[in-house]
Design an enzyme around this catalytic site. Sequence first.
Site, mmCIF file in Angstrom:
data_model
loop_
_atom_site.group_PDB
_atom_site.id
_atom_site.type_symbol
_atom_site.label_atom_id
_atom_site.label_comp_id
_atom_site.label_asym_id
_atom_site.label_seq_id
_atom_site.Cartn_x
_atom_site.Cartn_y
_atom_site.Cartn_z
ATOM 1 N N ASP A 84 0.842 -1.189 0.000
ATOM 2 C CA ASP A 84 0.000 0.000 0.000
ATOM 3 C C ASP A 84 0.879 1.241 0.000
ATOM 4 O O ASP A 84 2.091 1.152 0.218
ATOM 5 C CB ASP A 84 -0.912 -0.015 1.242
ATOM 6 C CG ASP A 84 -2.049 0.993 1.148
ATOM 7 O OD1 ASP A 84 -2.223 1.603 0.072
ATOM 8 O OD2 ASP A 84 -2.760 1.178 2.156
ATOM 9 N N LYS A 85 0.256 2.392 -0.254
ATOM 10 C CA LYS A 85 0.970 3.668 -0.066
ATOM 11 C C LYS A 85 0.085 4.570 0.771
ATOM 12 O O LYS A 85 -1.143 4.422 0.780
ATOM 13 C CB LYS A 85 1.377 4.278 -1.396
ATOM 14 C CG LYS A 85 0.379 5.207 -2.071
ATOM 15 C CD LYS A 85 0.541 6.658 -1.731
ATOM 16 C CE LYS A 85 -0.834 7.298 -1.877
ATOM 17 N NZ LYS A 85 -0.960 8.700 -1.733
ATOM 18 N N HIS A 86 0.697 5.474 1.468
ATOM 19 C CA HIS A 86 -0.070 6.457 2.233
ATOM 20 C C HIS A 86 0.648 7.785 2.114
ATOM 21 O O HIS A 86 1.870 7.841 2.095
ATOM 22 C CB HIS A 86 -0.173 6.035 3.700
ATOM 23 C CG HIS A 86 -1.297 6.697 4.429
ATOM 24 N ND1 HIS A 86 -2.572 6.185 4.454
ATOM 25 C CD2 HIS A 86 -1.343 7.837 5.151
ATOM 26 C CE1 HIS A 86 -3.354 6.977 5.168
ATOM 27 N NE2 HIS A 86 -2.618 8.000 5.597
ATOM 28 N N SER A 87 -0.144 8.837 2.036
ATOM 29 C CA SER A 87 0.438 10.184 1.927
ATOM 30 C C SER A 87 0.329 10.882 3.263
ATOM 31 O O SER A 87 -0.614 10.654 4.024
ATOM 32 C CB SER A 87 -0.337 10.952 0.862
ATOM 33 O OG SER A 87 -0.166 12.335 1.023
ATOM 34 N N THR A 124 -8.958 11.163 0.754
ATOM 35 C CA THR A 124 -9.341 10.238 -0.317
ATOM 36 C C THR A 124 -10.788 9.752 -0.165
ATOM 37 O O THR A 124 -11.505 9.593 -1.150
ATOM 38 C CB THR A 124 -8.355 9.044 -0.329
ATOM 39 O OG1 THR A 124 -7.050 9.576 -0.563
ATOM 40 C CG2 THR A 124 -8.687 8.028 -1.393
ATOM 41 N N ARG A 172 -8.379 15.909 15.843
ATOM 42 C CA ARG A 172 -7.240 16.740 15.400
ATOM 43 C C ARG A 172 -7.659 17.655 14.259
ATOM 44 O O ARG A 172 -7.217 18.786 14.173
ATOM 45 C CB ARG A 172 -6.088 15.837 14.939
ATOM 46 C CG ARG A 172 -5.374 15.135 16.083
ATOM 47 C CD ARG A 172 -4.509 14.001 15.545
ATOM 48 N NE ARG A 172 -3.492 14.452 14.645
ATOM 49 C CZ ARG A 172 -3.057 13.758 13.580
ATOM 50 N NH1 ARG A 172 -3.561 12.572 13.308
ATOM 51 N NH2 ARG A 172 -2.130 14.248 12.805
ATOM 52 N N SER A 187 -0.629 7.952 13.605
ATOM 53 C CA SER A 187 -1.884 7.843 12.857
ATOM 54 C C SER A 187 -1.675 6.995 11.608
ATOM 55 O O SER A 187 -2.433 6.045 11.338
ATOM 56 C CB SER A 187 -2.355 9.262 12.487
ATOM 57 O OG SER A 187 -3.346 9.221 11.503
ATOM 58 N N LYS A 191 -2.622 2.532 11.189
ATOM 59 C CA LYS A 191 -3.548 2.053 10.140
ATOM 60 C C LYS A 191 -2.840 1.092 9.193
ATOM 61 O O LYS A 191 -3.379 0.071 8.801
ATOM 62 C CB LYS A 191 -4.030 3.237 9.289
ATOM 63 C CG LYS A 191 -5.109 4.058 9.897
ATOM 64 C CD LYS A 191 -5.727 5.000 8.872
ATOM 65 C CE LYS A 191 -4.857 6.179 8.529
ATOM 66 N NZ LYS A 191 -5.026 7.351 9.347
ATOM 67 N N LYS A 192 -1.634 1.458 8.825
ATOM 68 C CA LYS A 192 -0.938 0.659 7.803
ATOM 69 C C LYS A 192 -0.476 -0.680 8.388
ATOM 70 O O LYS A 192 -0.495 -1.700 7.708
ATOM 71 C CB LYS A 192 0.233 1.453 7.222
ATOM 72 C CG LYS A 192 -0.202 2.712 6.518
ATOM 73 C CD LYS A 192 -1.019 2.449 5.259
ATOM 74 C CE LYS A 192 -2.379 3.078 5.289
ATOM 75 N NZ LYS A 192 -3.124 2.964 4.019
HETATM 76 N N1 URA Z 1 -2.696 11.036 7.147
HETATM 77 C C1 URA Z 1 -3.117 10.304 8.201
HETATM 78 O O1 URA Z 1 -3.662 9.228 8.040
HETATM 79 N N2 URA Z 1 -2.904 10.792 9.426
HETATM 80 C C2 URA Z 1 -2.288 11.970 9.659
HETATM 81 O O2 URA Z 1 -2.130 12.338 10.792
HETATM 82 C C3 URA Z 1 -1.858 12.727 8.550
HETATM 83 C C4 URA Z 1 -2.071 12.240 7.292
#
Ligand code: URA
Length: 440
Positions: A84-87, A124, A172, A187, A191-192
């Site tokens: 996966d990728k996350h930004s 997203t 937040r 965060s 999740k990842k």
């Molecule tokens: N993306 C996230 O999932 N969490 C954050 O805190 C910032 C970007």
Amino acid sequence: MKTRVIPQQVIARKRDGHPLSEHELEGFLKDYLDGHVGDDQMAAFLMAVYFRGMRDRELDVLVDVMLHSGEVLERGGAGAPRVDKHSTGGVGDKVSLVLAPLAAELGLVVPMMSGRGLGHTGGTLDKLESIPGFRTRISLDRFDRILRDVGCAMIGQTEEIAPLDRRLYALRDVTGTVPSLPLITASIMSKKLAENLDGLVLDVKVGEGAFLSRMEDARALARAMVGVGAARGLAVTAVLTAMDRPLGRMVGNALEVREAVDCLAGGGPGDLREVVTELAAEMSLAGGVVPGLAEGRQRAAEVLAGGGALTRFERLVAAQGGSLQLSDKGYGLPAAPVTRVVAANRAGVIARIDPHALGYGVIPMGGGRTRQDQDVDPRVGFEVRVRVGDGVLRGDPLAVVHGATEDDLFIGARVIHEAVTVADGPEGSPLPQVLERITA
Ligand code: URA
């Protein structure tokens, strides 16, 4: 009987910069989950973390409590490498919409769990939900079935996955506590890690539109996330990419989906294609489906040009209940009832396009939230018609504002004049699109 921590004491100790013991921090977080610590107290704690940061051990506790507040996904029947990728979050960042189907087409399984808009950045999930009928809340069984059939699926955090992150994320978003290295790290990584991956690629944004704008802070964030992954057996690569201007031309939920579909169809803006291609190459390398980055880039470019990723996206959309009309100019996405072209009020060079101003500018038009429980209007946003360095004459179009009402158009026009600077000459040079790569 378990002794509870005293919330105000934990908050005060963090406020004053004292290290928290594992017992204090874990107790405070778990008491929040159980309802014994309120949102007001958690908001104060997050603000204290924003100012004081966290020590390594505290960050580890936060990641672990977040991760174990929910389940870790089963690997299901899909046999290909799970990557996966996350930004870290940016403005105009529609990369996931293109990358998930592209990576699936390249032979990976992409179990993508995404978020909603956060601070000045879009999310997203909000973008996906602008596709008529698209459901981001589906059962984990269904998610797994779609992964097996389509190779990618895109959902929001369910009740089961890292619920502590889900609640803190929403808090937040509306309390000015997003731009914190430990909070972003925990965060994203909780999740990842819950996705049970073979590899993870992080798109760490740098520049004014990022949460941590300076290069050294972005690097520190990348290293922290790579370190958290490595300590838990997950191979993570971070790629630092430019966010000193918006990515692509569109900012706003449905508008961004439109631009993502253009990119999936082999077109779209060059900066978006460059980031997508680089991250697809990294994902392919992480999943072991190419021998090197050069081959990964070439394969990704070929697949985008060939239309396979678009077909995969259509399958993903259909599997999640949505429908797109690809034969339509607007792809069947909701469109704003009113638009206005905003023109340059002097001749000169585009010296700056401020992503922060554009990102926050969408919120008063209804495209983002000021309270946790708000819906967003998918139709509103900006279509930026110029790039940094372009020459313009007085009266040339800078952007098109897409609004729900005439008032939005006034608000939007003001935002464009604030965000887009026309000067006598360039003010510094824009960052390269892809800056740096960080691995363990
Ligand atoms: N993306 C996230 O999932 N969490 C954050 O805190 C910032 C970007």
